[in-house]
Design an enzyme around this catalytic site. Structure first.
Site, PDB file in Angstrom:
ATOM      1  N   LYS A  81       0.843  -1.206   0.000  1.00 39.55           N
ATOM      2  CA  LYS A  81       0.000   0.000   0.000  1.00 39.55           C
ATOM      3  C   LYS A  81       0.876   1.252   0.000  1.00 39.55           C
ATOM      4  O   LYS A  81       1.644   1.476   0.926  1.00 39.55           O
ATOM      5  CB  LYS A  81      -0.914   0.037   1.226  1.00 39.55           C
ATOM      6  CG  LYS A  81      -2.000   1.102   1.106  1.00 39.55           C
ATOM      7  CD  LYS A  81      -2.725   1.395   2.399  1.00 39.55           C
ATOM      8  CE  LYS A  81      -1.901   2.394   3.168  1.00 39.55           C
ATOM      9  NZ  LYS A  81      -1.904   3.752   2.529  1.00 39.55           N
TER      10      LYS A  81
ATOM     11  N   GLY B  69       7.589   5.252   7.554  1.00 45.85           N
ATOM     12  CA  GLY B  69       6.637   6.329   7.821  1.00 45.85           C
ATOM     13  C   GLY B  69       6.928   6.948   9.165  1.00 45.85           C
ATOM     14  O   GLY B  69       8.055   6.868   9.667  1.00 45.85           O
TER      15      GLY B  69
ATOM     16  N   THR C 137       7.036   7.802  13.202  1.00 40.59           N
ATOM     17  CA  THR C 137       7.323   6.993  14.392  1.00 40.59           C
ATOM     18  C   THR C 137       6.044   6.588  15.111  1.00 40.59           C
ATOM     19  O   THR C 137       5.889   5.429  15.517  1.00 40.59           O
ATOM     20  CB  THR C 137       8.260   7.771  15.326  1.00 40.59           C
ATOM     21  OG1 THR C 137       9.533   7.894  14.670  1.00 40.59           O
ATOM     22  CG2 THR C 137       8.448   7.080  16.660  1.00 40.59           C
TER      23      THR C 137
ATOM     24  N   THR D 263       3.090   6.110  13.851  1.00 41.12           N
ATOM     25  CA  THR D 263       2.439   5.046  13.074  1.00 41.12           C
ATOM     26  C   THR D 263       3.202   3.736  13.248  1.00 41.12           C
ATOM     27  O   THR D 263       2.620   2.668  13.373  1.00 41.12           O
ATOM     28  CB  THR D 263       2.372   5.429  11.597  1.00 41.12           C
ATOM     29  OG1 THR D 263       1.788   6.718  11.489  1.00 41.12           O
ATOM     30  CG2 THR D 263       1.564   4.437  10.780  1.00 41.12           C
TER      31      THR D 263
ATOM     32  N   GLU E  68      11.107   1.660   9.328  1.00 40.91           N
ATOM     33  CA  GLU E  68      11.975   2.806   9.000  1.00 40.91           C
ATOM     34  C   GLU E  68      11.184   4.052   9.358  1.00 40.91           C
ATOM     35  O   GLU E  68      10.213   4.370   8.673  1.00 40.91           O
ATOM     36  CB  GLU E  68      12.286   2.799   7.493  1.00 40.91           C
ATOM     37  CG  GLU E  68      13.208   1.695   7.057  1.00 40.91           C
ATOM     38  CD  GLU E  68      14.552   1.776   7.748  1.00 40.91           C
ATOM     39  OE1 GLU E  68      15.159   0.727   7.960  1.00 40.91           O
ATOM     40  OE2 GLU E  68      14.974   2.891   8.095  1.00 40.91           O
TER      41      GLU E  68
ATOM     42  N   CYS F  56      13.579  11.754   5.580  1.00 42.61           N
ATOM     43  CA  CYS F  56      13.904  11.361   6.961  1.00 42.61           C
ATOM     44  C   CYS F  56      15.395  11.549   7.248  1.00 42.61           C
ATOM     45  O   CYS F  56      15.806  11.530   8.392  1.00 42.61           O
ATOM     46  CB  CYS F  56      13.519   9.918   7.190  1.00 42.61           C
ATOM     47  SG  CYS F  56      14.258   8.803   6.022  1.00 42.61           S
TER      48      CYS F  56
ATOM     49  N   GLU G 141      10.182  15.795  15.137  1.00 43.64           N
ATOM     50  CA  GLU G 141      10.409  15.806  13.687  1.00 43.64           C
ATOM     51  C   GLU G 141       9.396  16.726  13.023  1.00 43.64           C
ATOM     52  O   GLU G 141       8.199  16.502  13.109  1.00 43.64           O
ATOM     53  CB  GLU G 141      10.286  14.401  13.121  1.00 43.64           C
ATOM     54  CG  GLU G 141      10.648  14.330  11.641  1.00 43.64           C
ATOM     55  CD  GLU G 141      10.447  12.962  11.044  1.00 43.64           C
ATOM     56  OE1 GLU G 141       9.438  12.315  11.363  1.00 43.64           O
ATOM     57  OE2 GLU G 141      11.313  12.519  10.256  1.00 43.64           O
TER      58      GLU G 141
END
Ligand code: TXE
Length: 484
Positions: free
Chosen positions: A176, A229, A231, A233, A251, A285, A387
């Site tokens: 997805k 995605g 952190t 999530t 990641e 990132c 972030e």
């Protein structure tokens, strides 16, 4: 091959709408207008995709490596042949400059397929002899049906970074892409059809993370999840996947230090610090969002850096003079502006930017921000701890090497760091004390696909890239044969 206004899922080799027959609006960040629609998929579509993957797995997992290699190379060739179409679609979806999607995102996507297509031809494992008694060999077999979920910042680049090794090792996939940037994944579906990828080997289900994404993670027959995605999530996914003992590669976010010592090559450092601060509007990132400058050159750095940032051109991503395009969504633009307001509340001084970029005509409603530099904040404030993932950097001064390392490590993230110094011994001392998965010395974003890629702490679990990826997508089995 062409884009379509109504995107479809790719399940069992065919393009089809969601079971819900509903669609989600997809916006063009450069204009703020709806330009396409994606299937609002749910667990019914994921169930269909998993079933197709299970049916395809026996044949795909034992296909001769040469045959699998040729199919993956054909996918890469088709992407390359349609580079302009893919690049235009990527910029339309994400708001990033066409100059970036056509030179970085899409070339890296076909390189990902070629890299792992060739890896599978050389992928070997070990044996361990017990003389006169037994011999052990390690079988590295594909896991089965795996889930690949990717973000909106480098859409096809990160989607293919997961899909290519999963396919190369003989797995079948339910994947997805982000609902914010689905178009190049849709084009990839067509490339796979054209390349002759057998039906069900790769299934792409479009839709919301909380619905289609969650259904992939929850599905009992999906045995591993590779996710990139946020952190938060990543935490949610781990909470769902862990009780079912699914293999996990996460990641996640970063708050990367860019450490600049007085003895650096100043001109070289400046060129790359502008890139590491604002490339892709800081939506990578790996961007160095916390710039730490040794006090002796702090003022020289600040003056030169701010001057050059103010020259950066923010504008229509399809205009070749634009250095920065639009950020990915209205919500993300507002999130970044909220962080800039927080920085001021925390006592930060905005040295440049700090506001939306006012645009005219068809771009008036696009999501444009001026690149922003902030000084005067302590490292322990939210602006320097969280972030932001936008065109915003902070600069802080340090005196000693020890202080630089302490500042650099003083965050919950641990993804990447950059060190600028001409003293090789210092560079090694510092690199070995940084709590990050990647350290660039006198460079940024130099990528060898064979290297382990990923971070520690709140930046994730596991590594992607090279053998790390091939091993993530296989189960090692020790077979021991007795002989006398
Ligand atoms: O990521 P999300 P977003 C950071 C950055 C950004 C934040 C959120 O700070 O602002 O993450 O970005 C799917 N179960 N990074 O919103 O929400 C979702 O549909 C299963 C850093 O893009 O994590 C999308 O496909 N899937 C990062 C993917 O997960 C779920 C790059 C990423 O969405 C889900 C991008 C769920 N419960 C953002 N919820 C990096 N390290 O590069 C969402 N998804």
């Amino acid at each position: 091959m062409k884009t379509e206004q109504y995107i479809k899922n790719y399940i069992n080799g065919t393009l089809q709408p969601a079971e819900s027959t509903e669609f989600i609006e997809n916006y063009d960040p450069s204009t703020g207008q709806v330009y396409s629609y994606i299937p609002d998929s749910d667990s019914r579509d994921v169930d269909k995709a998993v079933e197709a993957a299970q049916k395809a797995f026996p044949a795909w997992s034992v296909m001769h490596p040469q045959k699998r290699f040729r199919i993956l190379m054909r996918i890469a060739d088709i992407i390359e042949q349609h580079l302009d179409l893919f690049a235009e679609a990527e910029s339309r979806d994400s708001g990033k400059p066409l100059s970036l999607s056509s030179t970085v995102d899409i070339p890296r996507s076909h390189d990902n397929f070629r890299f792992f297509a060739t890896s599978l031809l050389h992928y070997s494992s070990e044996s361990h002899n017990m003389p006169g008694q037994a011999i052990n060999y390690t079988l590295r077999q594909p896991i089965g049906v795996v889930g690949c979920i990717s973000p909106w910042n480098l859409p096809l680049y990160l989607f293919s970074w997961k899909i290519a090794p999963a396919l190369a090792t003989g797995n079948c996939i339910v994947a997805k892409p982000s609902e914010l940037t689905p178009m190049t994944a849709f084009l990839l579906s067509k490339a796979c059809q054209e390349a002759g990828l057998p039906p069900g080997v790769l299934n792409i289900v479009h839709g919301l993370g909380s619905k289609a994404g969650q259904a992939i993670v929850e599905h009992n027959d999906v045995k591993a999840i590779s996710f990139t995605g946020g952190t938060n999530t990543g935490r949610k996914i781990a909470a769902v996947a862990a009780p079912n003992f699914k293999k996990l590669s996460l990641e996640l976010g970063g708050k990367n230090p860019n450490i600049i010592f007085e003895d650096c090559d100043f001109d070289e450092m400046m060129i790359h610090t502008l890139r590491s601060s604002f490339s892709n509007n800081g939506q990578i990132c790996l961007c160095g969002s916390r710039i730490l400058v040794q006090r002796g050159i702090y003022d020289k750095f600040k003056d030169e850096f701010v001057k050059r940032v103010q020259f950066m051109k923010v504008g229509n991503p399809f205009n070749s003079v634009s250095d920065l395009g639009a950020v990915v969504s209205k919500e993300h633009k507002e999130k970044v502006l909220a962080y800039i307001a927080l920085a001021e509340m925390e006592g930060g001084k905005i040295l440049c930017g700090g506001k939306p970029m006012e645009m005219k005509g068809e771009f008036a409603n696009g999501y444009y921000l001026k690149p922003t530099v902030i000084e005067g904040l302590p490292n322990q404030c939210r602006t320097n701890q969280e972030e932001i993932f936008g065109p915003v950097v902070t600069i802080q001064a340090f005196d000693t090497e020890e202080e630089a390392i302490a500042l650099a490590n003083d965050v919950e993230y641990g993804l990447a760091a950059t060190v600028w110094t001409t003293d090789i011994n210092k560079s090694q001392r510092v690199a070995q004390q940084l709590d990050t998965g990647i350290v660039w010395i006198n460079c940024w974003m130099v990528r060898d696909l064979r290297t382990p890629f990923g971070g520690m702490k709140n930046s994730g679990v596991g590594r992607e890239g090279g053998l790390e990826a091939m091993r993530f997508f296989t189960e090692p089995k020790n077979v021991c044969i007795k002989y006398s």
